[in-house]
Design an enzyme around this catalytic site. Structure first.
Site, PDB file in Angstrom:
ATOM      1  N   HIS A 180       0.840  -1.196   0.000  1.00  0.00           N
ATOM      2  CA  HIS A 180       0.000   0.000   0.000  1.00  0.00           C
ATOM      3  C   HIS A 180       0.878   1.251   0.000  1.00  0.00           C
ATOM      4  CE1 HIS A 180      -2.403  -3.261   1.744  1.00  0.00           C
ATOM      5  NE2 HIS A 180      -3.451  -2.646   1.243  1.00  0.00           N
ATOM      6  N   HIS A 181       0.468   2.249  -0.742  1.00  0.00           N
ATOM      7  CA  HIS A 181       1.224   3.490  -0.843  1.00  0.00           C
ATOM      8  C   HIS A 181       1.421   4.135   0.527  1.00  0.00           C
ATOM      9  CE1 HIS A 181       1.184   8.013  -1.835  1.00  0.00           C
ATOM     10  NE2 HIS A 181       2.404   7.561  -2.053  1.00  0.00           N
ATOM     11  N   GLY A 182       2.637   4.622   0.772  1.00  0.00           N
ATOM     12  CA  GLY A 182       2.930   5.313   2.034  1.00  0.00           C
ATOM     13  C   GLY A 182       2.453   6.754   2.001  1.00  0.00           C
TER      14      GLY A 182
END
Length: 385
Positions: A180-182
């Site tokens: 998942h994108h930070g």
């Protein structure tokens, strides 16, 4: 259980851990299970990775209000404290609290403050030079913002320690390999050139939080200092590792950080139930080895991972890499005997490479190459590459 920390000249690594990490439960049916932390600790023990003369295990303390307010907004901190009893005012929902992802349960503030304190402890040990590398497996809660909970995260410990380092003039590179994108870390430092954020993740077109596109490169002084490698959902080991190697090492090298902070989520693994990309543990370990060589001072944090069997394997492997140790070929029998309730299946420590073929792979390669080429045009020139 825990070795006292000393200023021994031979000390190189610190593992930040407390049995108190296991006292909080997100509730029945929630994907994030803190049992994975205890499982990892047990596997590290079974692999005899505590007995190294150059390492120590350190008990953290909860972050204080003053420490948390370096990143958190005061009204959000107040709301978190109110929610700690297991209930909160109706307006708590405006802060992302009381959702299925971020339920209001007894102990949420105390647990989140302890995790944040563990990451702060890791950061201070590395910053001071007491150790070169430190690992907090409970950390890496990268979705929360300064005034809002999100994506299972109440306090963004990664953003907190980076903000604290920035106050003292450090240049920080943040690398996030979670599926998942930070997003919470990216947006916190989107307009500064003091922090380089790099995130390799499944595309926001197919996965929460729906951000992290290649065009998100920062703004103002920070333009070119936010770097995203969104992967197609069919990405395998070859595509993941090619994208990683083409983008992350050259940019970090050019940035010359004082300290490297990494989020080592393992939810990009083939068996993880919350993502679609499918890499192997071997690819994860390759990435961690590359990260180790990028900076002499390294703070590693945990992150996502919803197949507990592979969380324990991955973070034990990461700890072995941090200590320049080899892993056994198979999970130790003492560990398997202790955790008979888990269906381990193949007991090999590192699984086979995850490779797909066919037209789906061809399309994934095309998308990956377009992404890397776009970054070479947009972000690389900002760093003299």
């Amino acid at each position: 259980m825990h070795t006292a920390l000393t200023m021994s000249s031979g000390l190189r690594t610190a593992f930040i851990y407390s049995p108190r990490f296991l006292e909080f439960d997100y509730g029945p049916g929630h994907p994030l299970r803190n049992e994975r932390l205890g499982l990892t600790y047990d596997l590290i023990s079974a692999c005899e990775l505590w007995s190294l003369p150059s390492t120590c295990s350190v008990e953290p303390e909860p972050a204080t209000d003053d420490e948390l307010l370096v990143f958190l907004k005061p009204d959000y901190l107040k709301m978190l404290k109110m929610a700690d009893a297991g209930h909160a005012p109706v307006e708590a929902f405006r802060y992302g609290l009381g959702t299925p992802d971020n339920p209001i349960l007894p102990g949420i503030y105390r647990w989140s403050a302890l995790v944040a304190g563990a990451s702060l402890r890791a950061m201070r040990l590395v910053e001071s030079g007491e150790v070169a590398r430190a690992f907090n497996i409970s950390g890496g809660l990268h979705h929360a913002g300064p005034g809002r909970a999100s994506g299972f995260c109440y306090i963004n410990d990664a953003a907190l320690i980076i903000a604290d380092l920035c106050r003292r003039g450090h240049r920080v590179a943040y690398v996030d390999i979670d599926a998942h994108h930070g997003d919470g870390v990216q947006w916190a430092f989107y307009d500064t050139n003091q922090v380089l954020t790099l995130s390799i993740h499944e595309s926001g077109n197919t996965l929460f939080p729906g951000t992290g596109f290649v065009g998100e490169i920062g703004e103002g002084k920070g333009e070119g200092y936010a770097v995203n490698i969104p992967l197609p959902p069919s990405a395998d080991d070859e595509i993941f590792l090619w994208c990683f190697d083409e983008v992350i090492p050259p940019l970090v090298d050019a940035f010359h950080p004082d300290i490297l902070v990494t989020q080592l989520g393992i939810d990009a693994h083939l068996t993880d139930p919350l993502s679609h990309v499918g890499i192997s543990l071997g690819a994860f370990v390759h990435a961690v080895r590359r990260l180790k060589d990028l900076c002499s001072r390294w703070v590693a944090l945990g992150g996502g991972g919803y197949d507990q069997r592979n969380v324990a394997r991955a973070w034990t492997a990461a700890w072995a890499v941090m200590n320049d140790c080899e892993l056994p070929a198979s999970l130790p029998q003492s560990f398997l005997d202790r955790h008979k309730e888990i269906e381990w299946g193949d007991t090999s420590f590192i699984d086979a490479p995850a490779i797909i073929e066919g037209t789906e792979k061809a399309r994934a390669w095309e998308e990956a190459r377009d992404t890397v080429e776009c970054l070479r045009r947009s972000a690389f020139p900002r760093h003299g590459i």
